[in-house]
Design a protein around this motif. Sequence first.
Motif, short mmCIF file in Angstrom:
data_model
loop_
_atom_site.label_atom_id
_atom_site.label_comp_id
_atom_site.label_asym_id
_atom_site.label_seq_id
_atom_site.Cartn_x
_atom_site.Cartn_y
_atom_site.Cartn_z
N HIS A 110 7.56 -8.84 8.52
CA HIS A 110 7.41 -7.91 9.64
C HIS A 110 8.07 -6.56 9.32
O HIS A 110 9.22 -6.51 8.91
CB HIS A 110 8.07 -8.52 10.89
CG HIS A 110 7.97 -7.66 12.09
ND1 HIS A 110 9.05 -7.33 12.86
CD2 HIS A 110 6.91 -7.06 12.67
CE1 HIS A 110 8.67 -6.57 13.85
NE2 HIS A 110 7.37 -6.38 13.77
N LEU A 111 7.30 -5.51 9.51
CA LEU A 111 7.81 -4.14 9.40
C LEU A 111 6.94 -3.27 10.29
O LEU A 111 5.79 -2.97 9.95
CB LEU A 111 7.77 -3.63 7.95
CG LEU A 111 8.24 -2.19 7.75
CD1 LEU A 111 9.70 -2.02 8.15
CD2 LEU A 111 8.03 -1.77 6.30
N PRO A 112 7.44 -2.90 11.48
CA PRO A 112 6.63 -2.11 12.40
C PRO A 112 6.16 -0.79 11.77
O PRO A 112 6.89 -0.17 11.00
CB PRO A 112 7.57 -1.84 13.57
CG PRO A 112 8.59 -2.92 13.52
CD PRO A 112 8.75 -3.21 12.05
N LEU A 157 7.84 2.20 9.34
CA LEU A 157 7.20 2.58 8.09
C LEU A 157 6.95 4.09 8.04
O LEU A 157 7.24 4.75 7.05
CB LEU A 157 5.90 1.81 7.91
CG LEU A 157 5.22 1.87 6.56
CD1 LEU A 157 6.12 1.35 5.46
CD2 LEU A 157 3.94 1.06 6.60
N THR A 158 6.44 4.64 9.14
CA THR A 158 6.18 6.08 9.18
C THR A 158 7.48 6.88 9.22
O THR A 158 7.49 8.05 8.84
CB THR A 158 5.29 6.48 10.39
OG1 THR A 158 5.92 6.06 11.59
CG2 THR A 158 3.91 5.86 10.27
N ALA A 159 8.59 6.26 9.64
CA ALA A 159 9.88 6.93 9.66
C ALA A 159 10.57 6.85 8.29
O ALA A 159 11.68 7.36 8.13
CB ALA A 159 10.78 6.32 10.73
N GLY A 160 9.91 6.22 7.33
CA GLY A 160 10.44 6.20 5.97
C GLY A 160 10.99 4.87 5.48
O GLY A 160 11.50 4.79 4.37
N ALA A 161 10.89 3.81 6.30
CA ALA A 161 11.35 2.50 5.85
C ALA A 161 10.55 2.07 4.63
O ALA A 161 9.35 2.34 4.53
CB ALA A 161 11.21 1.47 6.96
N LYS A 162 11.21 1.41 3.72
CA LYS A 162 10.56 0.94 2.49
C LYS A 162 9.79 -0.35 2.76
O LYS A 162 10.28 -1.25 3.43
CB LYS A 162 11.63 0.72 1.43
CG LYS A 162 11.09 0.44 0.06
CD LYS A 162 12.20 0.57 -0.96
CE LYS A 162 11.77 0.16 -2.34
NZ LYS A 162 10.73 0.96 -2.91
N ALA A 163 8.59 -0.41 2.23
CA ALA A 163 7.77 -1.63 2.35
C ALA A 163 8.43 -2.75 1.55
O ALA A 163 9.12 -2.49 0.56
CB ALA A 163 6.37 -1.36 1.82
N PRO A 164 8.24 -3.99 1.95
CA PRO A 164 8.82 -5.09 1.20
C PRO A 164 8.23 -5.13 -0.21
O PRO A 164 7.08 -4.76 -0.42
CB PRO A 164 8.42 -6.34 1.99
CG PRO A 164 7.28 -5.92 2.83
CD PRO A 164 7.44 -4.46 3.08
N ARG A 183 -0.91 3.19 0.24
CA ARG A 183 -1.73 3.54 -0.94
C ARG A 183 -1.36 4.93 -1.45
O ARG A 183 -1.34 5.16 -2.66
CB ARG A 183 -3.21 3.44 -0.61
CG ARG A 183 -3.72 2.01 -0.53
CD ARG A 183 -5.24 1.93 -0.51
NE ARG A 183 -5.82 2.66 0.60
CZ ARG A 183 -6.10 2.14 1.79
NH1 ARG A 183 -5.84 0.87 2.05
NH2 ARG A 183 -6.66 2.89 2.74
N GLU A 184 -1.04 5.84 -0.54
CA GLU A 184 -0.61 7.19 -0.95
C GLU A 184 0.69 7.14 -1.74
O GLU A 184 0.99 8.04 -2.50
CB GLU A 184 -0.45 8.09 0.28
CG GLU A 184 -1.77 8.47 0.91
CD GLU A 184 -1.61 9.18 2.26
OE1 GLU A 184 -0.46 9.38 2.73
OE2 GLU A 184 -2.65 9.53 2.85
N GLN A 185 1.46 6.07 -1.56
CA GLN A 185 2.72 5.87 -2.30
C GLN A 185 2.49 5.06 -3.57
O GLN A 185 3.44 4.68 -4.25
CB GLN A 185 3.74 5.15 -1.42
CG GLN A 185 4.13 5.92 -0.18
CD GLN A 185 5.01 5.10 0.74
OE1 GLN A 185 5.68 4.14 0.33
NE2 GLN A 185 5.01 5.45 2.01
N GLY A 186 1.23 4.75 -3.86
CA GLY A 186 0.91 4.00 -5.07
C GLY A 186 1.01 2.49 -4.92
O GLY A 186 1.01 1.76 -5.92
N ILE A 187 1.08 2.00 -3.69
CA ILE A 187 1.19 0.56 -3.43
C ILE A 187 -0.20 0.01 -3.15
O ILE A 187 -0.97 0.59 -2.40
CB ILE A 187 2.13 0.30 -2.24
CG1 ILE A 187 3.54 0.79 -2.59
CG2 ILE A 187 2.13 -1.18 -1.86
CD1 ILE A 187 4.50 0.80 -1.42
#
Length: 101
Positions: A28-30, A34-41, A67-71
Amino acid sequence: MLQTATAVLLDVRETQEWQAGHIPGAQHLPLSRLTAGAKAPSAPAGSRLVLICRSGQRSQHAARLLREQGIDAVDVTGGMKAWVRQGLPIQDTAGAAGTVI
């Protein structure tokens, strides 16, 4: 494809939605975090993040952001609503049958 060597399922709904019902094994990551800069798992090398929300709108946005971050990220078309229509399991935070709000 919940959480395997090739995919990690990430629920981007808000906390109260997650608590009411989520897919067992999902992380879970709201989207708001994510838009506030939290890192994806982190996901194992070569795997992809599969994002889900209630209807598919937020998860599309989150996948685009990642995807814009290369993930390597995709969203579940139709979200949790489609998941439940298919009769697939969801649970609340206590482990009981969940609901989609």
